[in-house]
Enzyme design. Structure first.
Site, PDB file in Angstrom:
ATOM      1  N   LEU A  44       7.464  65.800   8.859  1.00  0.00           N
ATOM      2  CA  LEU A  44       7.619  65.722   7.409  1.00  0.00           C
ATOM      3  C   LEU A  44       7.114  64.363   6.957  1.00  0.00           C
ATOM      4  O   LEU A  44       7.462  63.340   7.552  1.00  0.00           O
ATOM      5  CB  LEU A  44       9.095  65.864   7.006  1.00  0.00           C
ATOM      6  N   ASP A  45       6.294  64.340   5.898  1.00  0.00           N
ATOM      7  CA  ASP A  45       5.838  63.069   5.345  1.00  0.00           C
ATOM      8  C   ASP A  45       7.038  62.245   4.881  1.00  0.00           C
ATOM      9  O   ASP A  45       8.090  62.801   4.537  1.00  0.00           O
ATOM     10  CB  ASP A  45       4.893  63.311   4.167  1.00  0.00           C
ATOM     11  N   PRO A  46       6.893  60.916   4.823  1.00  0.00           N
ATOM     12  CA  PRO A  46       8.023  60.073   4.409  1.00  0.00           C
ATOM     13  C   PRO A  46       8.621  60.446   3.052  1.00  0.00           C
ATOM     14  O   PRO A  46       9.840  60.358   2.871  1.00  0.00           O
ATOM     15  CB  PRO A  46       7.397  58.666   4.374  1.00  0.00           C
ATOM     16  N   ASN A  47       7.777  60.882   2.097  1.00  0.00           N
ATOM     17  CA  ASN A  47       8.311  61.182   0.762  1.00  0.00           C
ATOM     18  C   ASN A  47       8.818  62.616   0.625  1.00  0.00           C
ATOM     19  O   ASN A  47       9.148  63.065  -0.474  1.00  0.00           O
ATOM     20  CB  ASN A  47       7.255  60.905  -0.308  1.00  0.00           C
ATOM     21  N   VAL A  48       8.888  63.353   1.746  1.00  0.00           N
ATOM     22  CA  VAL A  48       9.397  64.723   1.746  1.00  0.00           C
ATOM     23  C   VAL A  48      10.735  64.742   2.472  1.00  0.00           C
ATOM     24  O   VAL A  48      10.881  64.165   3.544  1.00  0.00           O
ATOM     25  CB  VAL A  48       8.408  65.685   2.439  1.00  0.00           C
TER      26      VAL A  48
END
Length: 304
Positions: A44-48
């Site tokens: 998961l991307d950091p902002n997700v």
């Protein structure tokens, strides 16, 4: 902090917070569990935020299987501008303020047109590797690189709200649900939705609500996990058998000896799905897969 141990085996369903990498979550869980064999089933991307399934011990053998299960997301796409990363973290590269509202029928048709088997071109600011180097490394070094094409399957992509104007800005946004295959970039899916309408678009929020067969309702926050002792962590572990969709077979003592020694077996009848999960004295021992080429069963996963 949990007592240091090294024999925890199972799956932790984590509700990953925004602002942290998936690797960072795994690193923290490695420290509190003492289990060196640990990994996650889908970055998961950091902002997700949302569901991140973490495998410990012998369960790490199943990461490839876990990644094949479709993932479910809830998100928001904003129309009128796009960024270099196709999400809200990147710098704006195209700005096209809307002078009128988007036609909702055309938008619904655009959503529908992106379902099925598609080809994606990931953003330059992504972790996809080209010639052993991640795309974002090329971007940061200002080096040219040809963006690769990736196959993805979109099982569902549909709006879940009405279009709404962003407060005091000339942009519109809409919420969506997406059920997608391994390797799908939902931010690219959002960008491509805008392209179908002739508009720049950016994914402005995303939560994974389901992954590897688990839902966000089953997930535990990282903050809560960090407060648990060893027994508490054990209580949160999902057993390996929870994610095995195969027919169960209970072994005789002789068959258990065969399996323990990795023997190929030809005497068992072939199943429709071609897999058995094997138990001895009610303990999961292994998964065997049928080889059509050899016309026999052979070990796929071994858990003892």
């Amino acid at each position: 902090m949990a007592k240091q141990t090294s024999n925890l085996t199972g799956l932790l369903v984590v509700n990953k917070p925004k602002g942290m990498t998936s690797f960072g979550v795994v690193a923290r869980l490695r420290r509190i569990s003492g289990q060196k064999k640990i990994g996650h089933a889908g970055t998961l991307d950091p902002n997700v935020d949302g569901v991140l399934v973490v495998a410990l011990g012998k369960a790490t053998k199943l990461i490839d299987l876990l990644q094949t299960v479709p993932k479910t997301y809830q998100g928001t796409v904003t129309f009128g501008y796009s960024t270099e990363s196709q999400d809200s973290d990147g710098a704006v590269v195209e700005d096209q303020p809307l002078s009128e509202g988007i036609n909702e029928d055309e938008l619904k048709a655009a959503f529908k047109s992106l379902e099925g088997d598609i080809i994606q071109i990931p953003p330059i600011y992504s972790a996809v590797k080209v010639h052993g180097k991640r795309l974002y490394e090329y971007a940061r070094a200002n080096e040219p690189v040809e963006l690769p094409q990736r196959q993805a399957t979109i099982y569902e992509f549909a709006p879940t709200s009405a279009l709404k104007w962003v407060e005091n800005q000339p942009y519109q946004q809409i919420d969506f649900d997406a059920v997608v295959s391994k390797g799908t970039y939902v931010r690219t899916l959002s960008y491509d939705l805008g392209q179908k309408l002739g508009l720049p678009a950016t994914m402005t929020s995303l939560t994974r609500v389901g992954g590897s067969g688990f839902s966000i309702e089953e997930a535990t926050t990282l903050e809560e996990l960090m407060e648990l002792d060893e027994e508490g962590i054990k209580a949160k572990l999902k057993p390996i058998s929870d994610v095995l969709p195969y027919e169960r077979k209970d072994l005789t003592e002789v068959e258990f000896t065969w399996v323990k020694n990795g023997r190929k077996i030809s005497s068992w009848p072939k199943t429709d799905e071609g897999f058995y999960q094997l138990y001895y004295e009610d303990q999961l021992v292994a998964v065997y897969r049928y080889s059509d080429e050899e016309e026999l069963w052979r070990s796929r996963y071994y858990f003892l």
